[in-house]
Design a protein around this motif. Structure first.
Motif, PDB file in Angstrom:
ATOM      1  N   LEU A  78      -6.648  10.893   3.355  1.00 25.01           N
ATOM      2  CA  LEU A  78      -5.251  10.526   3.100  1.00 25.01           C
ATOM      3  C   LEU A  78      -5.133   9.980   1.681  1.00 25.01           C
ATOM      4  CD1 LEU A  78      -2.382  10.092   4.502  1.00 25.01           C
ATOM      5  CD2 LEU A  78      -3.075   7.685   4.600  1.00 25.01           C
ATOM      6  N   LEU A  79      -4.230  10.538   0.901  1.00 25.65           N
ATOM      7  CA  LEU A  79      -3.995  10.030  -0.446  1.00 25.65           C
ATOM      8  C   LEU A  79      -3.284   8.679  -0.353  1.00 25.65           C
ATOM      9  CD1 LEU A  79      -2.792  13.294  -2.237  1.00 25.65           C
ATOM     10  CD2 LEU A  79      -5.078  12.267  -2.290  1.00 25.65           C
ATOM     11  N   HIS A 118      -9.716  16.553  -1.206  1.00 26.50           N
ATOM     12  CA  HIS A 118      -8.983  16.954  -2.401  1.00 26.50           C
ATOM     13  C   HIS A 118      -9.902  16.979  -3.630  1.00 26.50           C
ATOM     14  CE1 HIS A 118      -5.104  16.372  -0.328  1.00 26.50           C
ATOM     15  NE2 HIS A 118      -5.666  15.302   0.212  1.00 26.50           N
ATOM     16  N   PRO A 119      -9.588  17.837  -4.613  1.00 28.42           N
ATOM     17  CA  PRO A 119     -10.317  17.761  -5.887  1.00 28.42           C
ATOM     18  C   PRO A 119     -10.037  16.427  -6.577  1.00 28.42           C
ATOM     19  CG  PRO A 119      -8.409  19.213  -6.078  1.00 28.42           C
ATOM     20  CD  PRO A 119      -8.533  18.862  -4.621  1.00 28.42           C
ATOM     21  N   LEU A 128       0.851  -1.187   0.000  1.00 26.72           N
ATOM     22  CA  LEU A 128       0.000   0.000   0.000  1.00 26.72           C
ATOM     23  C   LEU A 128       0.885   1.234   0.000  1.00 26.72           C
ATOM     24  CD1 LEU A 128      -3.040   0.918   0.335  1.00 26.72           C
ATOM     25  CD2 LEU A 128      -2.560   1.028   2.786  1.00 26.72           C
ATOM     26  N   ASP A 129       0.629   2.163  -0.907  1.00 27.32           N
ATOM     27  CA  ASP A 129       1.332   3.448  -0.934  1.00 27.32           C
ATOM     28  C   ASP A 129       0.461   4.506  -0.278  1.00 27.32           C
ATOM     29  OD1 ASP A 129       3.611   2.570  -2.370  1.00 27.32           O
ATOM     30  OD2 ASP A 129       2.527   2.758  -4.262  1.00 27.32           O
ATOM     31  N   VAL A 130       1.041   5.302   0.617  1.00 28.60           N
ATOM     32  CA  VAL A 130       0.331   6.427   1.215  1.00 28.60           C
ATOM     33  C   VAL A 130       1.186   7.676   1.077  1.00 28.60           C
ATOM     34  CG1 VAL A 130      -0.858   4.928   2.866  1.00 28.60           C
ATOM     35  CG2 VAL A 130       1.240   6.089   3.569  1.00 28.60           C
ATOM     36  N   VAL A 188      -9.969   9.789  -9.139  1.00 28.31           N
ATOM     37  CA  VAL A 188      -8.535  10.046  -9.069  1.00 28.31           C
ATOM     38  C   VAL A 188      -8.305  11.416  -8.443  1.00 28.31           C
ATOM     39  CG1 VAL A 188      -6.377  10.153 -10.354  1.00 28.31           C
ATOM     40  CG2 VAL A 188      -8.259   8.696 -11.172  1.00 28.31           C
ATOM     41  N   ALA A 189      -7.431  11.478  -7.456  1.00 27.32           N
ATOM     42  CA  ALA A 189      -7.119  12.760  -6.816  1.00 27.32           C
ATOM     43  C   ALA A 189      -6.404  13.669  -7.809  1.00 27.32           C
ATOM     44  CB  ALA A 189      -6.250  12.528  -5.588  1.00 27.32           C
ATOM     45  N   ASP A 190      -6.934  14.863  -8.002  1.00 34.58           N
ATOM     46  CA  ASP A 190      -6.371  15.819  -8.950  1.00 34.58           C
ATOM     47  C   ASP A 190      -5.434  16.755  -8.189  1.00 34.58           C
ATOM     48  OD1 ASP A 190      -5.863  17.237 -11.212  1.00 34.58           O
ATOM     49  OD2 ASP A 190      -7.811  18.239 -11.300  1.00 34.58           O
ATOM     50  N   VAL A 191      -4.270  16.213  -7.808  1.00 37.61           N
ATOM     51  CA  VAL A 191      -3.334  16.937  -6.946  1.00 37.61           C
ATOM     52  C   VAL A 191      -1.904  16.687  -7.410  1.00 37.61           C
ATOM     53  CG1 VAL A 191      -4.838  16.783  -4.922  1.00 37.61           C
ATOM     54  CG2 VAL A 191      -3.161  14.991  -5.346  1.00 37.61           C
ATOM     55  N   ASP A 192      -1.007  17.510  -6.927  1.00 36.71           N
ATOM     56  CA  ASP A 192       0.423  17.279  -7.105  1.00 36.71           C
ATOM     57  C   ASP A 192       0.918  16.509  -5.890  1.00 36.71           C
ATOM     58  OD1 ASP A 192       3.125  17.272  -7.555  1.00 36.71           O
ATOM     59  OD2 ASP A 192       3.399  19.422  -7.157  1.00 36.71           O
ATOM     60  N   GLU A 193       0.941  15.183  -6.005  1.00 38.54           N
ATOM     61  CA  GLU A 193       1.295  14.352  -4.850  1.00 38.54           C
ATOM     62  C   GLU A 193       2.761  14.449  -4.454  1.00 38.54           C
ATOM     63  OE1 GLU A 193       1.688  11.556  -8.432  1.00 38.54           O
ATOM     64  OE2 GLU A 193       0.476  13.271  -7.790  1.00 38.54           O
ATOM     65  N   THR A 194       3.594  15.043  -5.322  1.00 44.81           N
ATOM     66  CA  THR A 194       5.021  15.129  -5.019  1.00 44.81           C
ATOM     67  C   THR A 194       5.319  16.070  -3.848  1.00 44.81           C
ATOM     68  OG1 THR A 194       5.386  16.881  -6.660  1.00 44.81           O
ATOM     69  CG2 THR A 194       5.618  14.596  -7.405  1.00 44.81           C
ATOM     70  N   LYS A 195       4.332  16.863  -3.460  1.00 46.78           N
ATOM     71  CA  LYS A 195       4.535  17.766  -2.319  1.00 46.78           C
ATOM     72  C   LYS A 195       4.480  17.025  -0.986  1.00 46.78           C
ATOM     73  CE  LYS A 195       1.004  20.507  -1.254  1.00 46.78           C
ATOM     74  NZ  LYS A 195      -0.171  21.426  -1.358  1.00 46.78           N
ATOM     75  N   TYR A 196       4.076  15.729  -1.026  1.00 54.48           N
ATOM     76  CA  TYR A 196       3.988  14.922   0.185  1.00 54.48           C
ATOM     77  C   TYR A 196       5.007  13.784   0.131  1.00 54.48           C
ATOM     78  CZ  TYR A 196      -0.608  17.145  -0.120  1.00 54.48           C
ATOM     79  OH  TYR A 196      -1.621  18.060  -0.253  1.00 54.48           O
ATOM     80  N   LYS A 197       5.342  13.273   1.279  1.00 52.30           N
ATOM     81  CA  LYS A 197       6.267  12.150   1.372  1.00 52.30           C
ATOM     82  C   LYS A 197       5.535  10.847   1.095  1.00 52.30           C
ATOM     83  CE  LYS A 197       9.591   9.942   4.507  1.00 52.30           C
ATOM     84  NZ  LYS A 197      10.177   9.967   5.878  1.00 52.30           N
TER      85      LYS A 197
END
Length: 263
Positions: free
Chosen positions: A210-211, A172-173, A160-162, A183-192
């Motif tokens: 939580l994404l 989230h949008p 599982l990836d979180v 699908v989360a419309d976000v820039d996930e790279t801002k999170y670890k």
């Protein structure tokens, strides 16, 4: 149970929490016995000591739809008495009540999911891309998903990836993809990004915003079997304004005349 850490990260891992729990064992025994009935009805050989992973893998290998009756029994909401005993057990509710601050609790209509992620390329479309659970469930923006490992970990069967801390920016949008996934419309790279591996009986608690995403099963013939339960805080602004509305999924059933043909 570190509440402060959960509030910061949006998830917590409880290693081996249910592995020796009598209610979890009872539920898995019921599922195994039902799986053996399906095997018997379809002339599939099995070892009496086979666990649920081995049994559903053998069913799936003969015909991919054969495990579905088990998945329906454990899904929206679980129909087994043993499944409900586990869902409302003190060992889970003690954590849920702590993390949701002893609010008025409910479970959304589509609360429960019992399923296996099988080793077949055609099944990859059922692996949800990066998402949060809220659009699938509704009812409350302060909600927990309890992810339970029902099978032993096998190399390459997938984890599982979180995205740590992403719940703090939720809800989230999102958008619907070609497979009707939210699908989360976000820039996930801002999170670890954290990869979570698991063993039988491990429990992962996630905030509904939580994404996260499941990983693709890369084995040849093994299955990742999980149970999900969800719990909602009904004292939030969004839930009250929406009269605690939750989603209902329609699953194909049988007509009465079809049922009686099988007697």
């Amino acid at each position: 149970m570190d509440l402060k850490n959960f509030l910061k990260k949006g998830y917590s891992i409880h290693k081996g929490l249910l592995k020796t729990d009598p209610l979890f064992i009872e539920y898995m025994d019921d599922m195994c016995n039902l799986a053996k009935i399906l095997c018997d009805n379809n002339n599939i050989k099995y070892d009496p000591l086979d666990n649920i992973e081995r049994l559903v893998s053998k069913l799936f290998a003969k015909e991919p739809t054969l495990p579905m009756p088990l998945y329906h029994l454990g899904t929206q909401n679980t129909q087994l008495v043993s499944g409900n005993k586990l869902k409302y057990s003190n060992i889970l509710l003690d954590i849920v009540k702590l993390y949701l601050n002893n609010k008025i609790l409910a479970t959304p209509c589509a609360s429960d999911t019992f399923t296996g992620f099988h080793a077949k390329k055609s099944m990859d479309k059922y692996i949800l891309p990066i998402h949060e659970d809220l659009p699938y469930l509704l009812q409350s923006e302060d909600q927990l998903s309890v992810w339970i490992a029902c099978s032993p970990y096998i190399k390459n069967v997938g984890g599982l990836d979180v995205w740590e801390g992403s719940h703090l920016d939720g809800p989230h949008p999102f958008y619907l993809d070609e497979n009707q996934h939210y699908v989360a419309d976000v820039d996930e790279t801002k999170y670890k990004q954290i990869n979570i591996e698991w063993e039988l009986g491990d429990v992962i608690i996630m905030h509904t915003s939580l994404l996260h995403r499941g990983q693709i099963n890369k084995t040849k013939d093994k299955t990742r079997v999980i149970q999900l339960f969800r719990y909602s805080n009904l004292e939030t602004k969004m839930s009250i304004n929406n009269n605690w509305l939750s989603k209902v999924y329609v699953r194909p059933g049988v007509k009465p005349e079809d049922f009686y043909k099988n007697i």
